[in-house]
Design an enzyme around this catalytic site. Sequence first.
Site, PDB file in Angstrom:
ATOM      1  N   SER B 164       0.647  -1.176  -0.010  1.00  0.00           N
ATOM      2  CA  SER B 164      -0.015   0.014  -0.069  1.00  0.00           C
ATOM      3  C   SER B 164       0.863   1.347   0.105  1.00  0.00           C
ATOM      4  CB  SER B 164      -0.942  -0.051   1.171  1.00  0.00           C
ATOM      5  OG  SER B 164      -1.997   0.885   1.125  1.00  0.00           O
ATOM      6  N   ARG B 233     -11.241   7.263   9.476  1.00  0.00           N
ATOM      7  CA  ARG B 233     -10.926   5.886   9.506  1.00  0.00           C
ATOM      8  C   ARG B 233     -11.995   4.812   8.989  1.00  0.00           C
ATOM      9  NH1 ARG B 233      -6.371   2.739   8.965  1.00  0.00           N
ATOM     10  NH2 ARG B 233      -6.630   1.035  10.551  1.00  0.00           N
ATOM     11  N   ASP B 330      -8.714  -6.362  -4.687  1.00  0.00           N
ATOM     12  CA  ASP B 330      -8.255  -5.089  -4.038  1.00  0.00           C
ATOM     13  C   ASP B 330      -8.742  -4.119  -5.040  1.00  0.00           C
ATOM     14  OD1 ASP B 330      -6.908  -2.609  -3.381  1.00  0.00           O
ATOM     15  OD2 ASP B 330      -4.867  -3.539  -3.331  1.00  0.00           O
ATOM     16  N   HIS B 363      -8.104  -4.953  -0.418  1.00  0.00           N
ATOM     17  CA  HIS B 363      -6.640  -4.374  -0.165  1.00  0.00           C
ATOM     18  C   HIS B 363      -6.013  -4.842   0.972  1.00  0.00           C
ATOM     19  CE1 HIS B 363      -3.543  -1.519  -0.614  1.00  0.00           C
ATOM     20  NE2 HIS B 363      -3.849  -0.800   0.565  1.00  0.00           N
ATOM     21  N   ASP B 364      -6.930  -5.122   2.077  1.00  0.00           N
ATOM     22  CA  ASP B 364      -6.309  -5.652   3.288  1.00  0.00           C
ATOM     23  C   ASP B 364      -5.469  -6.971   3.181  1.00  0.00           C
ATOM     24  OD1 ASP B 364      -6.363  -3.658   5.262  1.00  0.00           O
ATOM     25  OD2 ASP B 364      -8.156  -4.621   6.207  1.00  0.00           O
TER      26      ASP B 364
END
Lengths: 387, 387
Positions: B164, B233, B330, B363-364
């Site tokens: 990332s 967040r 992602d 994405h994580d």
Amino acid sequence: MSDYEVRAQNGRSVGLVEKKFFEFARPPELMPLESGVRFGPITIAYETLGQLNEARSNAILILHALSGDSHVAGYYSKDDKKPGWWDIMVGPGKAIDTNRYFVICSNVLGGCMGSTGPSSINPRSGRPYGLDFPVVTIGDMVRAQKALIDHLGIEQLLAVIGGSLGGMQVLEWALSFPHMMKVAIPLATTARHSALAIAFNEVARQAIMADPNWRHGDYYGGPRPDVGLAVARMIGHITYLSDEAMRLKFGRRLQDKKVFSFNFDVDFQVESYLRYQGKKFVERFDANSFLYITKAADYFDVAEQHGSGSLVKAFSKARARFLVISFSSDWLYPTYQSRELVQAMKKNCLDVSFCEIEADWGHDAFLLPNPRLESLIRSFLDHAMEQ
Amino acid sequence: MSDYEVRAQNGRSVGLVEKKFFEFARPPELMPLESGVRFGPITIAYETLGQLNEARSNAILILHALSGDSHVAGYYSKDDKKPGWWDIMVGPGKAIDTNRYFVICSNVLGGCMGSTGPSSINPRSGRPYGLDFPVVTIGDMVRAQKALIDHLGIEQLLAVIGGSLGGMQVLEWALSFPHMMKVAIPLATTARHSALAIAFNEVARQAIMADPNWRHGDYYGGPRPDVGLAVARMIGHITYLSDEAMRLKFGRRLQDKKVFSFNFDVDFQVESYLRYQGKKFVERFDANSFLYITKAADYFDVAEQHGSGSLVKAFSKARARFLVISFSSDWLYPTYQSRELVQAMKKNCLDVSFCEIEADWGHDAFLLPNPRLESLIRSFLDHAMEQ
């Protein structure tokens, strides 16, 4: 000749329209809501275009999306700069032809554009409801619309049409009042919100509720939670566009200058666009209505509410012919969700047409000019009218 | 035996680690930033794991993502409940084997975990910088890391690895200091933010700046912009997961009850998850750092900054061997963006391996246990070490 007259002469708009109001559920005849609350009185703001024929067989109900209203097409006055939200689709000679059809569009229950919602005056207190307004569902919205259609003396609609949240209402209509329409056209919609869609709505709600001006919904008469609502709208706008749409529309182009600002002002055009959309929205929309309508959308689940968890069972109630349309780049309600709908319809041997329209513009595509969309709707309505 | 000892004995963690600090750019030897500002002093917080070999040829620099820090693996004390953020990947016998490699990880310039950032004390005023902290870029972060690597006496790194925002730093390292590493492993990253990624960051920043406690960045010592940061967040967390990941993890499951609340409390598990993530984040992160780091990510554009707009030209500078990894679900930095990188590398006849890992977690995924990811990294490093 004014700009308005030019547009009207070109047959590009239905011309002048008027917002009307229908009141029902006056105490003690309250409306039972899905939450169990009995509620009233209720005012529904609506507009009509075209003429109801003698057989009362040419009425089309259009259902609006989250930020829409009853003003589907035409102008309120000759000085109006912009027509209603679906003027490209609804008007004389257009796909939804007001020379042929009698079009009705009403503001949803819980909204802020004339129908009763959290910003309306609570007759008991003489002050706006705020959070004393009951949480309403898509089913409640549709039952209020049904009361309006009854009031207009229409026994069967030719069609119910709507996109996004409007598409949910189309599905609800088809299952709650299956004999009330010949055809149903849900666009860019879903049988239920995915976790992703709920997540976006929840963050948007949190942004509003985080604004100290929100004051637990009791902000009327004081400063409004504009910054929270603007952030909420910006989140929404991201979900309405696709990665591709944003790339085509903005890319990494800079706003007003050739170099980075090296501060937290606007650098990129996409930032400027989002800030503008947020700012424009707060001028016309009520933050509490945003909370209530997004909650209704999150609660909506056709399978749970009509089929004990089974989408197939839910559609066993339906009688309409369906035209289901999705858009290839819509990632808020992706095509697979429309396909689930179509499969459930087919398993019930319903007459259903399905089209995924190739479009780069994401969820918003249903609101943009699209010859394929227009021709699909036009011919489906033609066919429905002939039968 | 304590929980810590069990974990350490199992060889599952590198054990105890210590945060260290490196100070440089002391006035008048200021560091020139990309913005043109000259800045200092700068402290970089870092941690090292394993031993540097005699040939100084086994050093690996790990670059962290937006909310990460120098604490990549191991524990600060025996009572720590959680190890560093990439403990599954870094430790004795793990893919990045601390028995073989000397691992370095530092907090980025502009961060809030020990390196100089907006919450650091400005020596001129004796108060935290706030918005007087200069806007820094990925290039500035990397030049600060380079000063640290020089300070550690390492002439060439075996590898630079990061996902990332960490992956952006990997790319920047490979182009700014091409001879400083044998291999470069950018994970789940991009050569530049799409309009969509900028849009998400901008809305998150707007949420922070809309919080009245933000006070133009001057909130230190007073109430903090926690609600704005929590919303920011939450927006981030949505982008880290995929539609599919959210469906598997949450679906439409309700939290703590079987029926809707019909109010604006938590109904769905995904809502509870997001609120929890927002709340947890504000306890450990500085809102201004969030603004600065996201801005650096938005500004990052390898093609512009190293190739006058051409990605191919940019990579003509590179000398490292590359392992590029993307994840199928992602949607923040989709695989097509990694493919663009790989094509630019290949056109320069660089030695590049590429793998898109099938993973549902969005994405994580680069932070989650994944045998395929671990084996790819392990064997690539093995090979690099042997050559």
